[in-house]
Design a protein around this motif. Structure first.
Motif, PDB file in Angstrom:
ATOM      1  N   LEU A 288     -16.894  -5.752   6.494  1.00 52.30           N
ATOM      2  CA  LEU A 288     -15.835  -6.348   5.687  1.00 52.30           C
ATOM      3  C   LEU A 288     -15.491  -5.438   4.505  1.00 52.30           C
ATOM      4  O   LEU A 288     -14.311  -5.179   4.220  1.00 52.30           O
ATOM      5  CB  LEU A 288     -16.276  -7.724   5.184  1.00 52.30           C
ATOM      6  CG  LEU A 288     -15.254  -8.488   4.337  1.00 52.30           C
ATOM      7  CD1 LEU A 288     -14.024  -8.841   5.169  1.00 52.30           C
ATOM      8  CD2 LEU A 288     -15.872  -9.774   3.756  1.00 52.30           C
ATOM      9  N   PHE A 289     -16.511  -4.922   3.823  1.00 49.65           N
ATOM     10  CA  PHE A 289     -16.276  -4.072   2.667  1.00 49.65           C
ATOM     11  C   PHE A 289     -15.568  -2.776   3.069  1.00 49.65           C
ATOM     12  O   PHE A 289     -14.637  -2.316   2.392  1.00 49.65           O
ATOM     13  CB  PHE A 289     -17.600  -3.750   1.964  1.00 49.65           C
ATOM     14  CG  PHE A 289     -17.442  -2.858   0.785  1.00 49.65           C
ATOM     15  CD1 PHE A 289     -17.075  -3.373  -0.455  1.00 49.65           C
ATOM     16  CD2 PHE A 289     -17.622  -1.485   0.894  1.00 49.65           C
ATOM     17  CE1 PHE A 289     -16.910  -2.543  -1.545  1.00 49.65           C
ATOM     18  CE2 PHE A 289     -17.456  -0.643  -0.195  1.00 49.65           C
ATOM     19  CZ  PHE A 289     -17.098  -1.173  -1.424  1.00 49.65           C
ATOM     20  N   CYS A 290     -16.017  -2.182   4.182  1.00 51.42           N
ATOM     21  CA  CYS A 290     -15.446  -0.893   4.599  1.00 51.42           C
ATOM     22  C   CYS A 290     -13.951  -1.016   4.911  1.00 51.42           C
ATOM     23  O   CYS A 290     -13.163  -0.111   4.606  1.00 51.42           O
ATOM     24  CB  CYS A 290     -16.197  -0.348   5.812  1.00 51.42           C
ATOM     25  SG  CYS A 290     -17.818   0.321   5.372  1.00 51.42           S
ATOM     26  N   ARG A 291     -13.509  -2.158   5.494  1.00 52.77           N
ATOM     27  CA  ARG A 291     -12.082  -2.320   5.796  1.00 52.77           C
ATOM     28  C   ARG A 291     -11.264  -2.412   4.508  1.00 52.77           C
ATOM     29  O   ARG A 291     -10.210  -1.808   4.366  1.00 52.77           O
ATOM     30  CB  ARG A 291     -11.846  -3.577   6.641  1.00 52.77           C
ATOM     31  CG  ARG A 291     -12.115  -3.388   8.110  1.00 52.77           C
ATOM     32  CD  ARG A 291     -11.352  -4.401   8.959  1.00 52.77           C
ATOM     33  NE  ARG A 291     -11.534  -5.788   8.525  1.00 52.77           N
ATOM     34  CZ  ARG A 291     -12.554  -6.553   8.874  1.00 52.77           C
ATOM     35  NH1 ARG A 291     -13.527  -6.053   9.663  1.00 52.77           N
ATOM     36  NH2 ARG A 291     -12.619  -7.796   8.457  1.00 52.77           N
ATOM     37  N   ALA A 292     -11.771  -3.218   3.545  1.00 53.52           N
ATOM     38  CA  ALA A 292     -11.039  -3.331   2.276  1.00 53.52           C
ATOM     39  C   ALA A 292     -11.043  -2.001   1.540  1.00 53.52           C
ATOM     40  O   ALA A 292     -10.017  -1.594   0.947  1.00 53.52           O
ATOM     41  CB  ALA A 292     -11.667  -4.440   1.425  1.00 53.52           C
ATOM     42  N   ASP A 293     -12.171  -1.306   1.572  1.00 46.60           N
ATOM     43  CA  ASP A 293     -12.275  -0.012   0.897  1.00 46.60           C
ATOM     44  C   ASP A 293     -11.330   1.007   1.558  1.00 46.60           C
ATOM     45  O   ASP A 293     -10.697   1.825   0.874  1.00 46.60           O
ATOM     46  CB  ASP A 293     -13.727   0.461   0.955  1.00 46.60           C
ATOM     47  CG  ASP A 293     -14.025   1.572  -0.058  1.00 46.60           C
ATOM     48  OD1 ASP A 293     -13.628   1.393  -1.233  1.00 46.60           O
ATOM     49  OD2 ASP A 293     -14.647   2.580   0.314  1.00 46.60           O
ATOM     50  N   ASP A 294     -11.249   0.929   2.880  1.00 45.43           N
ATOM     51  CA  ASP A 294     -10.333   1.817   3.596  1.00 45.43           C
ATOM     52  C   ASP A 294      -8.892   1.547   3.199  1.00 45.43           C
ATOM     53  O   ASP A 294      -8.077   2.470   3.049  1.00 45.43           O
ATOM     54  CB  ASP A 294     -10.515   1.623   5.099  1.00 45.43           C
ATOM     55  CG  ASP A 294      -9.610   2.537   5.911  1.00 45.43           C
ATOM     56  OD1 ASP A 294      -9.673   3.772   5.720  1.00 45.43           O
ATOM     57  OD2 ASP A 294      -8.809   2.005   6.701  1.00 45.43           O
ATOM     58  N   GLY A 295      -8.553   0.263   2.982  1.00 44.89           N
ATOM     59  CA  GLY A 295      -7.207  -0.097   2.521  1.00 44.89           C
ATOM     60  C   GLY A 295      -6.911   0.512   1.159  1.00 44.89           C
ATOM     61  O   GLY A 295      -5.787   0.985   0.898  1.00 44.89           O
ATOM     62  N   MET A 296      -7.946   0.500   0.283  1.00 43.76           N
ATOM     63  CA  MET A 296      -7.756   1.091  -1.046  1.00 43.76           C
ATOM     64  C   MET A 296      -7.493   2.590  -0.926  1.00 43.76           C
ATOM     65  O   MET A 296      -6.590   3.127  -1.595  1.00 43.76           O
ATOM     66  CB  MET A 296      -8.985   0.821  -1.906  1.00 43.76           C
ATOM     67  CG  MET A 296      -8.890   1.360  -3.329  1.00 43.76           C
ATOM     68  SD  MET A 296      -9.544   3.060  -3.455  1.00 43.76           S
ATOM     69  CE  MET A 296     -11.273   2.768  -3.116  1.00 43.76           C
ATOM     70  N   TYR A 297      -8.209   3.298  -0.061  1.00 46.66           N
ATOM     71  CA  TYR A 297      -7.993   4.737   0.115  1.00 46.66           C
ATOM     72  C   TYR A 297      -6.637   5.030   0.769  1.00 46.66           C
ATOM     73  O   TYR A 297      -5.986   6.043   0.451  1.00 46.66           O
ATOM     74  CB  TYR A 297      -9.138   5.351   0.915  1.00 46.66           C
ATOM     75  CG  TYR A 297     -10.352   5.625   0.064  1.00 46.66           C
ATOM     76  CD1 TYR A 297     -10.336   6.617  -0.921  1.00 46.66           C
ATOM     77  CD2 TYR A 297     -11.517   4.872   0.226  1.00 46.66           C
ATOM     78  CE1 TYR A 297     -11.443   6.858  -1.707  1.00 46.66           C
ATOM     79  CE2 TYR A 297     -12.631   5.106  -0.560  1.00 46.66           C
ATOM     80  CZ  TYR A 297     -12.598   6.085  -1.531  1.00 46.66           C
ATOM     81  OH  TYR A 297     -13.683   6.332  -2.341  1.00 46.66           O
TER      82      TYR A 297
END
Length: 484
Positions: A456-465
């Motif tokens: 879950l965190f990696c998807r949101a973090d990927d969105g930020m990048y």
């Protein structure tokens, strides 16, 4: 009362001859188990029954025909009550000899009764209840007097012992430093000790024999715990009048305890530890209730202070000192709980990851203290945008996370856009007078079944990048991957 045409023989005593009763009447009196003697109109003893012999220790033979009846009761000559009856029961004479101990009989007209202690009677003195009544003939003329005597010594001793026990109980209640109140079957106060006076400010004189024992401890008219115990329905009525927990005593059967808040007449708030127990007579009858009250305000204040201190320390342990948002440690704990809840109940959960754009340049140009001002500004914008069920975290140096339970990804993106715009509108005045505006890039994603914290965190973090790569200062939604 003995009533006959002529209860005494007509003959006057001569020598050793004594006036005697009619044989039938004499037999009745002699067989009476109550100590009884009879005087004629000349105050001579004409009957002294066996019960009287046993009670006084003086045989009838030594008194019949004499006026020495006083010898059985007094060390010096004086009239007995039957003598005063024969003399017309003059009240002044009765009061002289018996003070306030006598009163007219409610059963026999012209009779009188009294109860008195005879120190020279028997061994160590004796309490006697005695009655004296006139004897009348068929025409109603007084022809003699009869007196009965009953030994009430044991009853008097029992009453004295009871009074001593009651006095001892009262002394015990008064001596204890614990505020104690006792009520009877009618809910009236019968004991209100000095500790009660000191605790409540209400004197015993104003509290005794009243039902007003809830004042001043409870000006609103709340009954005491002992009232509910006495009524026998404490568990039904407790929460109508009290807050907190009701506990059964582990020491006394039928007793209860609780802690209650009370505000006195001066507006001072106190906490009282209350115990109440029923009072049961020897035959098992409920005759009242006893209650104790202890001021535990200091303990409660200490406990509350400790609770607030522990809460404060707990908050500090999970709070980022600079931004006052939750820290990374708390994020790791909460994201796992929210994922578990979303998985179990199949409810939506959205995660936002935000990162300040060009933050290194801000630090390098204006210094870390000014950079910190920018982070605090973003934290304020985030905090003002949250719902009560949302939570925000400073995840890294300039990176923030927002957990939004019960929110779909599109609604989460709306909050992200609001944060982005409001933060972009903020102005930060630098020490050299320069006005700085900063921006933020935000990634948004939604939980899908099978997600864990990392995915879950990696998807949101990927969105930020992705937002960074698109030129920064934007919001990017990352949809969960579709199933097979």
């Amino acid at each position: 009362m003995i009533k006959s045409a002529d209860p005494f023989s007509a003959a006057e005593p001569t020598g050793n001859t004594m006036t005697t009763l009619d044989p039938n009447t004499a037999g009745f009196i002699d067989g009476n188990p109550v100590a009884t003697f009879v005087l004629d109109m000349n105050h001579r003893v004409v009957s002294w029954n066996k019960a009287c012999e046993v009670l006084t220790g003086i045989p009838a033979a030594s008194l019949i025909g004499t006026s020495d009846q006083w010898r059985a009761f007094y060390p010096t000559k004086r009239p007995v009550m039957a003598d005063l009856i024969l003399d017309g029961m003059n009240e002044a004479d009765l009061r002289y000899f018996y003070q306030e101990k006598f009163h007219p009989s409610t059963l026999i007209p012209g009779a009188c009764e009294a109860e008195d202690f005879f120190p020279d009677f028997g061994n160590g003195g004796c309490w006697l209840f005695f009655t004296a009544a006139p004897i009348r003939d068929a025409e109603g003329n007084v022809v003699g007097a009869i007196e009965t005597l009953q030994d009430f010594t044991e009853r008097r001793k029992a009453e004295a012992a009871l009074r001593d026990r009651e006095a001892l109980l009262a002394q015990i209640l008064q001596s204890t430093t614990v505020a104690t109140v006792v009520i009877d079957q009618e809910h009236q106060i019968i004991h209100w000790n000095k500790a009660c006076e000191a605790l409540t400010g209400q004197q015993a004189e104003s509290a005794m024999v009243t039902r007003d024992h809830w004042r001043p401890p409870s000006p609103e008219g709340r009954p005491f715990l002992s009232d509910l115990v006495l009524e026998g329905k404490i568990e039904d009525d407790f929460h109508r009048y009290f807050c907190g927990d009701l506990r059964q005593s582990t020491l006394i059967k039928g007793a209860y305890e609780t802690e209650a808040n009370w505000k006195n007449d001066r507006g001072e708030e106190k906490w009282l530890y209350l115990t109440a127990a029923p009072l049961i007579s020897s035959n098992g009858e409920l005759i009242g209730a006893i209650e104790t009250m202890q001021d535990v305000t200091e303990r409660r204040l200490a406990e509350e202070s400790l609770r607030r201190s522990e809460e404060r320390y707990r908050e500090l342990s999970i709070t980022d000192a600079m931004t006052q948002l939750y820290n990374t440690r708390h994020f790791s704990a909460m994201v796992g709980k929210e994922i578990e809840r979303a998985e179990r109940y199949r409810r939506p959960l959205t995660l936002l990851i935000a990162d300040v754009d060009n933050f290194k340049a801000i630090n390098d140009t204006y210094g870390h203290s000014e950079g910190d001002r920018v982070l605090v500004g973003l934290a304020e914008v985030i905090r003002l945008s949250l719902r009560s069920t949302d939570s925000a975290y400073r995840y890294g140096g300039e990176e923030f996370a927002i957990l939004m339970p019960e929110v779909m990804v599109r609604d989460g993106a709306k909050l992200a856009e609001r944060v982005r715009k409001q933060f972009g509108d903020r102005q930060f005045e630098m020490p050299d007078g320069t006005v700085l505006r900063s921006t933020v890039s935000i990634g948004v994603t939604q939980f899908q079944p099978g997600d864990d914290t990392k995915s879950l965190f990696c998807r949101a973090d990927d969105g930020m990048y992705q937002a960074k790569r698109r030129g920064k200062n934007c919001v990017v939604i990352v949809e969960p991957p579709s199933g097979p």
